[in-house]
Design a protein around this motif. Structure first.
Motif, PDB file in Angstrom:
ATOM      1  N   VAL A  17       7.771  10.926  -1.478  1.00 27.74           N
ATOM      2  CA  VAL A  17       8.317   9.621  -1.085  1.00 27.74           C
ATOM      3  C   VAL A  17       9.307   9.811   0.050  1.00 27.74           C
ATOM      4  O   VAL A  17       9.846  10.901   0.243  1.00 27.74           O
ATOM      5  N   TRP A  18       9.523   8.753   0.813  1.00 27.32           N
ATOM      6  CA  TRP A  18      10.576   8.746   1.814  1.00 27.32           C
ATOM      7  C   TRP A  18      11.169   7.349   1.875  1.00 27.32           C
ATOM      8  O   TRP A  18      10.502   6.361   1.672  1.00 27.32           O
ATOM      9  N   THR A  19      12.480   7.319   2.104  1.00 29.19           N
ATOM     10  CA  THR A  19      13.231   6.074   2.157  1.00 29.19           C
ATOM     11  C   THR A  19      14.220   6.153   3.309  1.00 29.19           C
ATOM     12  O   THR A  19      14.874   7.186   3.492  1.00 29.19           O
ATOM     13  N   ALA A  20      14.347   5.070   4.063  1.00 30.04           N
ATOM     14  CA  ALA A  20      15.292   5.033   5.176  1.00 30.04           C
ATOM     15  C   ALA A  20      16.714   4.888   4.656  1.00 30.04           C
ATOM     16  O   ALA A  20      16.966   4.225   3.650  1.00 30.04           O
ATOM     17  N   GLY A  21      17.626   5.523   5.353  1.00 24.90           N
ATOM     18  CA  GLY A  21      19.044   5.395   5.058  1.00 24.90           C
ATOM     19  C   GLY A  21      19.824   5.450   6.354  1.00 24.90           C
ATOM     20  O   GLY A  21      19.275   5.734   7.422  1.00 24.90           O
ATOM     21  N   SER A  22      21.112   5.151   6.257  1.00 25.92           N
ATOM     22  CA  SER A  22      21.981   5.202   7.429  1.00 25.92           C
ATOM     23  C   SER A  22      23.417   5.389   6.970  1.00 25.92           C
ATOM     24  O   SER A  22      23.851   4.768   5.996  1.00 25.92           O
ATOM     25  N   PHE A  23      24.138   6.237   7.671  1.00 30.48           N
ATOM     26  CA  PHE A  23      25.560   6.405   7.387  1.00 30.48           C
ATOM     27  C   PHE A  23      26.407   5.410   8.159  1.00 30.48           C
ATOM     28  O   PHE A  23      27.503   5.064   7.739  1.00 30.48           O
ATOM     29  N   ASP A  24      25.902   4.972   9.324  1.00 27.63           N
ATOM     30  CA  ASP A  24      26.697   4.116  10.202  1.00 27.63           C
ATOM     31  C   ASP A  24      26.074   2.756  10.501  1.00 27.63           C
ATOM     32  O   ASP A  24      26.573   2.017  11.334  1.00 27.63           O
ATOM     33  N   GLU A  25      24.964   2.422   9.833  1.00 24.07           N
ATOM     34  CA  GLU A  25      24.220   1.179  10.043  1.00 24.07           C
ATOM     35  C   GLU A  25      23.598   1.083  11.431  1.00 24.07           C
ATOM     36  O   GLU A  25      23.146   0.022  11.842  1.00 24.07           O
ATOM     37  N   ILE A  26      23.568   2.193  12.178  1.00 26.83           N
ATOM     38  CA  ILE A  26      22.927   2.252  13.492  1.00 26.83           C
ATOM     39  C   ILE A  26      21.867   3.347  13.495  1.00 26.83           C
ATOM     40  O   ILE A  26      20.718   3.119  13.836  1.00 26.83           O
ATOM     41  N   THR A  27      22.270   4.538  13.118  1.00 26.71           N
ATOM     42  CA  THR A  27      21.402   5.709  13.137  1.00 26.71           C
ATOM     43  C   THR A  27      20.677   5.831  11.804  1.00 26.71           C
ATOM     44  O   THR A  27      21.305   5.865  10.752  1.00 26.71           O
ATOM     45  N   THR A  28      19.357   5.929  11.870  1.00 25.20           N
ATOM     46  CA  THR A  28      18.559   6.011  10.654  1.00 25.20           C
ATOM     47  C   THR A  28      18.168   7.451  10.353  1.00 25.20           C
ATOM     48  O   THR A  28      17.923   8.235  11.260  1.00 25.20           O
ATOM     49  N   TYR A  29      18.122   7.788   9.081  1.00 21.85           N
ATOM     50  CA  TYR A  29      17.565   9.051   8.623  1.00 21.85           C
ATOM     51  C   TYR A  29      16.550   8.739   7.526  1.00 21.85           C
ATOM     52  O   TYR A  29      16.501   7.625   7.000  1.00 21.85           O
ATOM     53  N   TRP A  30      15.741   9.726   7.190  1.00 24.80           N
ATOM     54  CA  TRP A  30      14.845   9.614   6.044  1.00 24.80           C
ATOM     55  C   TRP A  30      15.376  10.482   4.922  1.00 24.80           C
ATOM     56  O   TRP A  30      15.846  11.597   5.161  1.00 24.80           O
ATOM     57  N   GLU A  31      15.285   9.980   3.693  1.00 29.25           N
ATOM     58  CA  GLU A  31      15.530  10.808   2.513  1.00 29.25           C
ATOM     59  C   GLU A  31      14.178  10.980   1.830  1.00 29.25           C
ATOM     60  O   GLU A  31      13.487  10.000   1.574  1.00 29.25           O
ATOM     61  N   ILE A  32      13.805  12.232   1.579  1.00 29.53           N
ATOM     62  CA  ILE A  32      12.507  12.494   0.966  1.00 29.53           C
ATOM     63  C   ILE A  32      12.682  12.993  -0.455  1.00 29.53           C
ATOM     64  O   ILE A  32      13.754  13.476  -0.840  1.00 29.53           O
ATOM     65  N   GLY A  33      11.622  12.876  -1.222  1.00 35.46           N
ATOM     66  CA  GLY A  33      11.597  13.393  -2.581  1.00 35.46           C
ATOM     67  C   GLY A  33      10.175  13.764  -2.958  1.00 35.46           C
ATOM     68  O   GLY A  33       9.213  13.355  -2.286  1.00 35.46           O
TER      69      GLY A  33
ATOM     70  N   GLY B  64       0.799  -1.217   0.000  1.00 40.33           N
ATOM     71  CA  GLY B  64       0.000   0.000   0.000  1.00 40.33           C
ATOM     72  C   GLY B  64       0.834   1.270   0.000  1.00 40.33           C
ATOM     73  O   GLY B  64       0.356   2.324   0.410  1.00 40.33           O
ATOM     74  N   PHE B  65       2.080   1.173  -0.441  1.00 42.30           N
ATOM     75  CA  PHE B  65       3.044   2.280  -0.460  1.00 42.30           C
ATOM     76  C   PHE B  65       3.461   2.710   0.941  1.00 42.30           C
ATOM     77  O   PHE B  65       4.024   3.796   1.107  1.00 42.30           O
ATOM     78  N   LEU B  66       3.193   1.900   1.956  1.00 41.56           N
ATOM     79  CA  LEU B  66       3.581   2.236   3.324  1.00 41.56           C
ATOM     80  C   LEU B  66       4.295   1.041   3.951  1.00 41.56           C
ATOM     81  O   LEU B  66       3.660   0.075   4.368  1.00 41.56           O
ATOM     82  N   ALA B  67       5.607   1.112   4.016  1.00 44.41           N
ATOM     83  CA  ALA B  67       6.413   0.044   4.605  1.00 44.41           C
ATOM     84  C   ALA B  67       7.246   0.638   5.743  1.00 44.41           C
ATOM     85  O   ALA B  67       7.264   1.851   5.947  1.00 44.41           O
ATOM     86  N   ASP B  68       7.930  -0.210   6.486  1.00 43.03           N
ATOM     87  CA  ASP B  68       8.748   0.273   7.598  1.00 43.03           C
ATOM     88  C   ASP B  68       9.908   1.145   7.145  1.00 43.03           C
ATOM     89  O   ASP B  68      10.326   2.043   7.868  1.00 43.03           O
ATOM     90  N   ASP B  69      10.436   0.888   5.942  1.00 42.55           N
ATOM     91  CA  ASP B  69      11.627   1.609   5.500  1.00 42.55           C
ATOM     92  C   ASP B  69      11.404   2.518   4.287  1.00 42.55           C
ATOM     93  O   ASP B  69      12.341   3.079   3.751  1.00 42.55           O
ATOM     94  N   HIS B  70      10.158   2.670   3.877  1.00 39.37           N
ATOM     95  CA  HIS B  70       9.860   3.574   2.763  1.00 39.37           C
ATOM     96  C   HIS B  70       8.357   3.829   2.678  1.00 39.37           C
ATOM     97  O   HIS B  70       7.567   3.091   3.267  1.00 39.37           O
ATOM     98  N   GLY B  71       8.013   4.863   1.945  1.00 36.83           N
ATOM     99  CA  GLY B  71       6.603   5.160   1.749  1.00 36.83           C
ATOM    100  C   GLY B  71       6.398   6.129   0.606  1.00 36.83           C
ATOM    101  O   GLY B  71       7.340   6.750   0.106  1.00 36.83           O
ATOM    102  N   LYS B  72       5.136   6.230   0.184  1.00 40.39           N
ATOM    103  CA  LYS B  72       4.765   7.124  -0.905  1.00 40.39           C
ATOM    104  C   LYS B  72       3.337   7.589  -0.645  1.00 40.39           C
ATOM    105  O   LYS B  72       2.463   6.780  -0.338  1.00 40.39           O
ATOM    106  N   LEU B  73       3.111   8.898  -0.738  1.00 34.91           N
ATOM    107  CA  LEU B  73       1.781   9.473  -0.555  1.00 34.91           C
ATOM    108  C   LEU B  73       1.467  10.416  -1.704  1.00 34.91           C
ATOM    109  O   LEU B  73       2.353  11.099  -2.226  1.00 34.91           O
TER     110      LEU B  73
END
Length: 160
Positions: A55-71, A33-42
């Protein structure tokens, strides 16, 4: 509308990277449904009409701390009307309210002045140039990286 962005070269503007599977959006929607734990689309709605999507997608620079990247992608007839920055602001506020991330980032093209203004209105700050980060139109091109932190000042409804 999602199919159109996959197969109409001029529709997505500078982000066109070649033809894509026009049925992928339907499969993705069927899966989560475009809504997952690590990404989404509305959808971005403008007075009852589909203006585009965020859209948003999860990312991480250190494999511990998560950020979102939006578009964001807006249909051409909805661009330049203040819809984009408001949609990005609303998405950012939603993600800060409902997820524990400290950082939300967005990238754009150096030549996309409208998107740069939109991100700044939505409270994002330019962090710098990402050199040769994408292959588009036959060559490697730079990108601009913007971010907004949870601790940044709130954004006014109408920016100054």
């Amino acid at each position: 509308m999602f199919r159109r962005f996959a197969v109409e070269p001029g529709l997505i503007g500078l982000d066109w990277g070649g033809f894509r599977d026009a049925q992928k959006a339907a499969r993705d929607f069927e899966e989560d449904g475009f809504l997952a734990d690590d990404h989404g689309k509305l959808m971005v709605d403008e007075r009852g009409k589909a203006a585009g999507f965020v859209v948003w997608t999860a990312g991480s620079f250190d494999e511990i701390t998560t950020y979102w990247e939006i578009g964001i992608s807006l249909l051409p007839e909805f661009r330049g009307r203040g819809i984009g920055w408001r949609a990005q602001k609303m998405l950012t506020e939603y993600l800060f309210l409902h997820t524990p991330v400290q950082r939300i980032q967005a990238a754009t093209h150096p030549e996309n002045k409208a998107e740069q203004r939109s991100l700044e209105k939505a409270g994002f700050q330019l962090e710098g140039v990402i050199r040769a980060c994408e292959f588009r139109a036959g060559e490697y091109r730079d990108g601009y990286l913007y971010s907004r932190l949870r601790t940044d000042p709130p954004v006014l409804t109408t920016p100054a």
